[in-house]
Design a protein around this motif. Structure first.
Motif, PDB file in Angstrom:
ATOM      1  N   UNK A   1       0.824  -1.279  -0.069  1.00 13.93           N
ATOM      2  CA  UNK A   1      -0.277  -0.036   0.002  1.00 13.93           C
ATOM      3  C   UNK A   1       1.017   1.259  -0.179  1.00 13.93           C
ATOM      4  N   UNK A   2       0.826   2.042  -1.138  1.00 11.11           N
ATOM      5  CA  UNK A   2       1.648   3.238  -0.982  1.00 11.11           C
ATOM      6  C   UNK A   2       0.917   4.313  -0.086  1.00 11.11           C
ATOM      7  N   UNK A   3       1.939   5.504   0.091  1.00  8.92           N
ATOM      8  CA  UNK A   3       1.490   6.458   0.998  1.00  8.92           C
ATOM      9  C   UNK A   3      -0.020   6.970   0.819  1.00  8.92           C
ATOM     10  N   UNK A   4      -0.324   7.377  -0.570  1.00  3.14           N
ATOM     11  CA  UNK A   4      -1.561   7.873  -0.864  1.00  3.14           C
ATOM     12  C   UNK A   4      -2.788   6.832  -0.559  1.00  3.14           C
ATOM     13  N   UNK A   5      -2.465   5.595  -0.804  1.00  3.34           N
ATOM     14  CA  UNK A   5      -3.524   4.754  -0.675  1.00  3.34           C
ATOM     15  C   UNK A   5      -3.915   4.468   1.019  1.00  3.34           C
ATOM     16  N   UNK A   6      -2.521   4.514   1.773  1.00  2.00           N
ATOM     17  CA  UNK A   6      -2.588   4.510   3.142  1.00  2.00           C
ATOM     18  C   UNK A   6      -3.175   5.518   3.743  1.00  2.00           C
ATOM     19  N   UNK A   7      -2.943   6.806   3.343  1.00  2.00           N
ATOM     20  CA  UNK A   7      -3.695   7.998   3.637  1.00  2.00           C
ATOM     21  C   UNK A   7      -5.267   7.875   3.510  1.00  2.00           C
ATOM     22  N   UNK A   8      -5.820   7.485   2.299  1.00  2.00           N
ATOM     23  CA  UNK A   8      -7.220   7.230   2.179  1.00  2.00           C
ATOM     24  C   UNK A   8      -7.835   6.327   3.202  1.00  2.00           C
ATOM     25  N   UNK A   9      -7.287   5.074   3.285  1.00  2.00           N
ATOM     26  CA  UNK A   9      -7.688   4.303   4.235  1.00  2.00           C
ATOM     27  C   UNK A   9      -7.737   4.973   5.450  1.00  2.00           C
ATOM     28  N   UNK A  10      -6.629   5.530   6.147  1.00  2.00           N
ATOM     29  CA  UNK A  10      -6.793   5.866   7.335  1.00  2.00           C
ATOM     30  C   UNK A  10      -7.525   7.252   7.646  1.00  2.00           C
TER      31      UNK A  10
END
Length: 252
Positions: A1-10
């Motif tokens: 999971x890249x940082x953008x995907x992680x940000x969206x998830x969190x």
């Protein structure tokens, strides 16, 4: 999971848990009982101080603290006599006992009398927040006190993640109109805050790959902060809701 995907998830998890329903099972409910600024500050600080272990027991014992102060924390701190402190002898929460409670009452009076209150101590400097926490501990224990009580305020400059004080600062500083954090301190920026790093947030952060260090200490907090600030440099501590919720509630 890249940082953008992680940000969206969190970010989605922040929206889920940063809501009034969160208050019901969290010790932040204690300062929410009050309206006077100083009552909120003191109720929050004492509740955060004993915030380790079972949350139901934390809330029960924090309410007991308030009862022992006549449900008027600021008046009790500023006007107490020795017999009032003697009435605290029966209090115990894990290793925090009546002696510690009385010491903290004296320490708080010292902060309000000689250092212009809790907010001023944390706001009256441009140092990084973890240095401010260390300075707060130094000022708090300028009073005569038993050495045993010192362990109940963590010192980031001695390697601690200082979870409880970082959580307290989130309570006092964040004001996002969601009704959870109290946001009564407007002299401190949310950008200066750090995530309260505990077993839940630490384990989730490691599973997500945003924390490598195994110990939950000051170095781990700096590592986690670095990533959270990339996702939101203005309000990085909001991700505490996501990490804690995933760990404590969803058993991620």
């Amino acid at each position: 999971m890249n940082l953008n995907d992680l940000k969206e998830f969190l970010d989605e998890k922040v929206l889920l848990y940063n809501a009034p329903a969160f208050i019901v099972d969290d010790p932040i409910q204690i300062p929410h009982l009050y309206t006077l600024k100083e009552d909120i500050e003191i109720a929050g600080y004492l509740s955060a101080t004993i915030a380790w272990g079972n949350r139901k027991m934390i809330i029960k014992n924090a309410k007991r603290m308030m009862e022992l102060m006549g449900n008027s924390p600021y008046d009790f701190v500023m006007e107490h006599k020795q017999d009032h402190l003697d009435n605290l002898d029966s209090f115990v929460h894990r290793t925090f006992n009546g002696v510690d409670f009385a010491t903290f009452i004296k320490g708080l009076k010292h902060i309000y009398t000689n250092h212009n209150g809790l907010e001023s101590v944390f706001a009256n400097t441009s140092a990084p927040m973890q240095e401010r926490i260390s300075n707060f501990k130094r000022l708090f224990f300028e009073i005569e006190h038993p050495t045993r009580s010192e362990k109940h305020i963590s010192d980031p400059m001695k390697g601690s993640a200082a979870k409880r004080i970082n959580m307290y600062l989130r309570w006092m500083v964040r004001n996002d109109n969601n009704g959870v954090d109290l946001g009564i301190w407007n002299t401190i920026s949310t950008a200066d805050l750090s995530c309260p790093l505990d077993v839940h947030s630490g384990n989730v952060a490691r599973k997500l790959g945003i924390l490598k260090r195994k110990q939950n200490d000051a170095k781990a907090l700096a590592e986690l902060d670095n990533v959270l600030r990339q996702m939101d440099p203005i309000d990085p501590v909001k991700y505490d809701f996501a990490l804690f919720g995933l760990g404590a509630i969803e058993k991620f």
